[in-house]
Design a protein around this motif. Structure first.
Motif, mmCIF file in Angstrom:
data_model
loop_
_atom_site.group_PDB
_atom_site.id
_atom_site.type_symbol
_atom_site.label_atom_id
_atom_site.label_comp_id
_atom_site.label_asym_id
_atom_site.label_seq_id
_atom_site.Cartn_x
_atom_site.Cartn_y
_atom_site.Cartn_z
ATOM 1 N N ALA A 102 -4.858 -3.696 4.669
ATOM 2 C CA ALA A 102 -6.083 -3.013 4.020
ATOM 3 C C ALA A 102 -6.512 -3.635 2.605
ATOM 4 O O ALA A 102 -7.858 -3.662 2.858
ATOM 5 N N ASP A 103 -5.694 -3.980 2.555
ATOM 6 C CA ASP A 103 -6.548 -4.764 0.750
ATOM 7 C C ASP A 103 -6.383 -6.432 1.267
ATOM 8 O O ASP A 103 -6.364 -6.887 0.092
ATOM 9 N N ASN A 104 -7.160 -7.119 2.053
ATOM 10 C CA ASN A 104 -7.044 -8.716 2.291
ATOM 11 C C ASN A 104 -8.822 -8.174 2.547
ATOM 12 O O ASN A 104 -9.424 -9.433 3.385
ATOM 13 N N GLY A 105 -9.809 -7.620 2.257
ATOM 14 C CA GLY A 105 -10.670 -7.612 2.256
ATOM 15 C C GLY A 105 -11.319 -7.597 3.604
ATOM 16 O O GLY A 105 -12.022 -7.456 3.824
ATOM 17 N N LEU A 120 3.898 6.542 -3.258
ATOM 18 C CA LEU A 120 3.596 5.610 -3.909
ATOM 19 C C LEU A 120 3.634 4.183 -2.607
ATOM 20 O O LEU A 120 2.962 3.679 -2.736
ATOM 21 N N VAL A 121 5.103 4.195 -3.232
ATOM 22 C CA VAL A 121 5.830 2.643 -3.138
ATOM 23 C C VAL A 121 4.953 2.112 -1.159
ATOM 24 O O VAL A 121 5.128 1.596 -0.610
ATOM 25 N N LEU A 122 5.248 3.414 -0.717
ATOM 26 C CA LEU A 122 5.015 3.196 0.948
ATOM 27 C C LEU A 122 3.705 3.370 1.209
ATOM 28 O O LEU A 122 3.407 2.173 2.430
ATOM 29 N N ASN A 123 2.599 3.638 0.728
ATOM 30 C CA ASN A 123 1.434 3.738 1.501
ATOM 31 C C ASN A 123 0.950 2.186 0.294
ATOM 32 O O ASN A 123 0.065 1.615 1.083
ATOM 33 N N LYS A 124 1.687 1.774 -0.759
ATOM 34 C CA LYS A 124 1.008 0.574 -0.533
ATOM 35 C C LYS A 124 2.042 -0.171 0.024
ATOM 36 O O LYS A 124 0.940 -1.505 0.893
ATOM 37 N N ALA A 125 3.170 -0.477 0.454
ATOM 38 C CA ALA A 125 3.477 -1.501 1.983
ATOM 39 C C ALA A 125 2.557 -1.220 3.330
ATOM 40 O O ALA A 125 1.900 -2.231 3.910
ATOM 41 N N GLY A 126 2.139 0.509 3.192
ATOM 42 C CA GLY A 126 1.609 0.604 4.431
ATOM 43 C C GLY A 126 0.197 -0.795 5.406
ATOM 44 O O GLY A 126 -0.243 -0.849 5.798
ATOM 45 N N ARG A 127 -0.197 -0.718 2.970
ATOM 46 C CA ARG A 127 -1.858 -1.452 3.002
ATOM 47 C C ARG A 127 -1.441 -2.840 3.457
ATOM 48 O O ARG A 127 -2.295 -3.254 4.026
ATOM 49 N N ILE A 128 -0.553 -3.177 2.771
ATOM 50 C CA ILE A 128 -0.477 -3.837 2.502
ATOM 51 C C ILE A 128 -0.117 -4.654 4.023
ATOM 52 O O ILE A 128 -0.374 -5.169 5.013
ATOM 53 N N ILE A 129 0.984 -3.544 4.974
ATOM 54 C CA ILE A 129 1.144 -4.270 6.431
ATOM 55 C C ILE A 129 -0.188 -4.730 7.299
ATOM 56 O O ILE A 129 -0.724 -5.288 8.312
ATOM 57 N N MET A 130 -0.634 -3.665 7.162
ATOM 58 C CA MET A 130 -1.981 -3.373 7.744
ATOM 59 C C MET A 130 -2.838 -3.431 7.081
ATOM 60 O O MET A 130 -4.359 -3.964 8.242
#
Length: 143
Positions: free
Chosen positions: A140-143, A128-138
């Motif tokens: 994906a959570d920024n609109g 879950l932590v890695l998935n969340k970090a991946g979304r931030i890096i990519m």
């Protein structure tokens, strides 16, 4: 969600998974939107009608999840159920004692060792932590 094991589950085993998952959702007395989304995803992956899952969820108070879990005799299936329970228990970012009790009791009913539960839960949390970090890096959570 690993789809490979789902192909090896019988229909009855799928229903047992859903029953136990519904009991876990009910355990802490709070039904979170993310938990309902998880159930919808399970319905899709298991190819089970969502209306049947709703009926099971409504009757979760009357389900003996320990007795149901005892019917899972395939170790791989039992481990997968524990993994799914850990994912569901952590999806709302708080693992309640009542949820933990459901996981432990389910594992005991299927002969899964306590140290294996700890390892599976740690793996789930790390994922879950890695998935969340991946979304931030990519982004994906920024609109």
């Amino acid at each position: 969600m690993d789809n490979d094991y789902i192909k090896t589950l019988s229909y009855d085993e799928k229903l047992i998974f859903i029953k136990v998952l519904c009991c876990l959702i009910r355990a802490d007395g709070v039904v979170d939107a993310s938990e309902l989304e998880f159930l919808k995803a399970i319905a899709i992956h298991f190819d089970i009608d969502i209306n049947l899952i709703v009926d099971i969820a409504k009757s979760a108070a009357n389900i003996d999840y320990v007795r149901e879990a005892a019917h899972i005799t395939n170790r791989r299936h039992a481990l997968e159920l524990i993994k799914e329970l850990c994912v569901l228990a952590n999806v709302d970012e708080k693992l309640d004692d009542a949820e933990l009790d459901v996981i432990i009791n389910t594992a005991e009913a299927m002969g899964i060792e306590e140290d294996k539960i700890v390892l599976i839960n740690r793996w789930v949390l790390d994922s879950l932590v890695l998935n969340k970090a991946g979304r931030i890096i990519m982004e994906a959570d920024n609109g």
